[in-house]
Write a protein that holds these residues in place. Sequence first.
Motif, short mmCIF file in Angstrom:
data_model
loop_
_atom_site.label_atom_id
_atom_site.label_comp_id
_atom_site.label_asym_id
_atom_site.label_seq_id
_atom_site.Cartn_x
_atom_site.Cartn_y
_atom_site.Cartn_z
N UNK A 79 0.85 -1.20 0.00
CA UNK A 79 0.00 0.00 0.00
C UNK A 79 0.87 1.24 0.00
N UNK A 80 0.40 2.19 -0.75
CA UNK A 80 1.12 3.45 -0.73
C UNK A 80 0.25 4.51 -0.11
N UNK A 81 0.81 5.19 0.88
CA UNK A 81 0.07 6.27 1.56
C UNK A 81 0.75 7.58 1.26
N UNK A 82 0.05 8.45 0.58
CA UNK A 82 0.62 9.76 0.31
C UNK A 82 0.19 10.68 1.45
N UNK A 83 1.11 11.07 2.27
CA UNK A 83 0.77 11.90 3.42
C UNK A 83 0.56 13.36 2.99
N UNK A 84 -0.59 13.87 3.37
CA UNK A 84 -0.93 15.27 3.05
C UNK A 84 -1.45 15.95 4.32
N UNK A 85 -1.47 17.27 4.36
CA UNK A 85 -1.91 17.95 5.59
C UNK A 85 -3.35 17.65 5.99
N UNK A 86 -4.22 17.25 5.02
CA UNK A 86 -5.62 17.02 5.37
C UNK A 86 -5.93 15.53 5.65
N UNK A 117 4.25 -1.16 3.41
CA UNK A 117 3.60 0.16 3.36
C UNK A 117 4.65 1.18 2.94
N UNK A 118 4.27 1.98 1.99
CA UNK A 118 5.12 3.11 1.67
C UNK A 118 4.41 4.36 2.17
N UNK A 119 4.98 4.97 3.21
CA UNK A 119 4.41 6.21 3.75
C UNK A 119 5.17 7.36 3.12
N UNK A 120 4.61 7.85 2.02
CA UNK A 120 5.35 8.86 1.26
C UNK A 120 5.22 10.24 1.88
N UNK A 121 6.35 10.88 2.05
CA UNK A 121 6.43 12.23 2.63
C UNK A 121 5.69 12.30 3.97
N UNK A 122 6.15 11.46 4.86
CA UNK A 122 5.51 11.31 6.19
C UNK A 122 5.43 12.64 6.95
#
Lengths: 332, 303
Positions: A79-86, A117-122
């Motif tokens: 799974x790839x999780x793109x971390x964003x402020x919202x 898991x890829x937590x992108x730009x955590x």
Amino acid sequence: MEETAIDINKLNEKINKESAIIDLLSMELSKVIVGQNDMVDRLLIALLSDGHILLEGVPGLAKTLAISTLAKTIDANFSRLQFTPDLLPADILGTQIYSPKKESFSVKKGPIFSNFILADEINRAPAKVQSALLEAMQERQITIGDETFKLDDPFLVMATQNPIEQEGTYPLPEAQVDRFMLKVIIDYPKKEEEKLIMRHNLAKEFPQAKTILKTKDIISAREVVKEVYMDEKIEQYILDIIFASRNPGQNGLNKMKDYISFGGSPRASINLAKASKAFAFIKRRGYVIPEDVRAMCYDVLRHRIGLTYEAEAENISTEDIITEILNTVEIP
Amino acid sequence: MKKLFFIFILISSISFSQTAILDTNTILIGDQIELNISVELNLNEEYNWPEFTDSVYKKVEIISQSDLKEDTTENSKIISQQILLTCFDSGSYYLPPIVFNKNKKTEGLLLNVNTISINDSSAMMDITDTKIGTKDDYTAEEIEEKERNFWKRIAWIIGILMLLFLIYYLIKKYKKGESVITKRKIIVPPHITALNKLQNLQKKKLWQKGELKEYYSELSLILREYTENRFNFQALELPTSDITKNLKQIDSNILSKLEFVLLKADNIKYAKGLSLEEENKESMKKSKEFIQLTKIEKDESSK
């Protein structure tokens, strides 16, 4: 005495047999990922030591490709999780959804229920989201409503951080960053490597990795890694390094005294020992030698040593401090 | 006749019976002077003594004033008062006459207030010297003496500072527990030290007692210490692979002797390795050979 020697020989044989998976994995990964050998090695070390990895590097250095290829070669979920402020914790962990038809709540599991898991730009997500992920990484289980769910095994989180564009980011607090076994700094590929990358991307078909291992192979390899012999002298060496980072003045590091605000935690000792064992394993050795400890020292300690304002003012990095520690601590 | 009249007028004016006298007519800014006022009157003669508040005239200020004093004789009375004055602005000031009654008034007075001139010679002035003035106010001898005094003072200050520094240095040394008097160090060549240590290790007969790990730990330590002192790099903190990398410049046959012992020691120290009696003897032999072949001869070292 003779018995113990035989044990090590047996262990060496066993490791030689078991570490064949490393060759297979490396071969498949190298089909897709050109260069970045250190990153691939560290990824395997984290996988074999049941740890997590934090990667720091500019965009476009094959971070996502590395973990997705690894997931593909192991027949595991990714799974790839793109971390964003919202982003919200429920977006990662999952939530309860009300079904009007059934008139009850049902659990909708989040993307964290995967092996890789890829937590992108955590550091782009707020603290509550980071905290939710880091807690799951530590506990290996998640509670949604009243139900607790165990996470899959193997469970490897590879988080990325961008060293540039720090505006609007939420830097990981020291206590949370400590949960990552390794922090790896990725650099640009060499000229020859980049030439190959370019050719791969211009070709009609991009190389694909095959599934060659099952998750149970990784679990059994982990058991063998645990058996790698670590002598008391190596344990002493690890402790000397960690204690030197905590009390530099008392360990002949007077000039570094003013640059270190805090040293490695007990988690640093544990992870350095674990990583050294895994490093010995991928080098087909049944025992740990000081070279293994030294090789893993930077990735294990980089994010666990706090710098003072003086260090920052004088451009002293944690790498400089680690080098100084290694040059000061005697090998037993 | 005219001359006689003039003399009479002059005498009468000098011996007039009301006076206002200043100590001096020229002062420096802030100096204090006394104004003595007195008047002689007939016993029943009326007078009006002036009342002074803060100043006598504009910027000439009153510091203090005495009470009126009255001395009576048979036919007259003399009234007097002393006033202490100062002035903080340079210039010439005219103090107007003091009028006692329609017949008696004093003469007006002139007071000159000078400023203090400052020039480079003031740096060399003795501050304890009450004589204040410009360089021109001093004689050549005085200036010479003042210069001598100035340099004497500088020498004293330097001397005191040096003494304080010495005291500070001694205290620091004493606190550290270091000896102030440094002893001459006798430098023993690294190969002598290493060979002596190997001799002692042999005497301990560690591997013969089954203490193989201790034997190889000591053997490795002696060799790494020797390498560090002989080749000037941190061998004690480096693993075997890095030590051999640092010794690439020496002959590979000689280096292989060191490599053999260090790798054997690593295997025994970190991997529960075993070693045969012959291998133990061989390790000692190779260690001695490595030291003998890489030692610096006295002549070579003195070059």
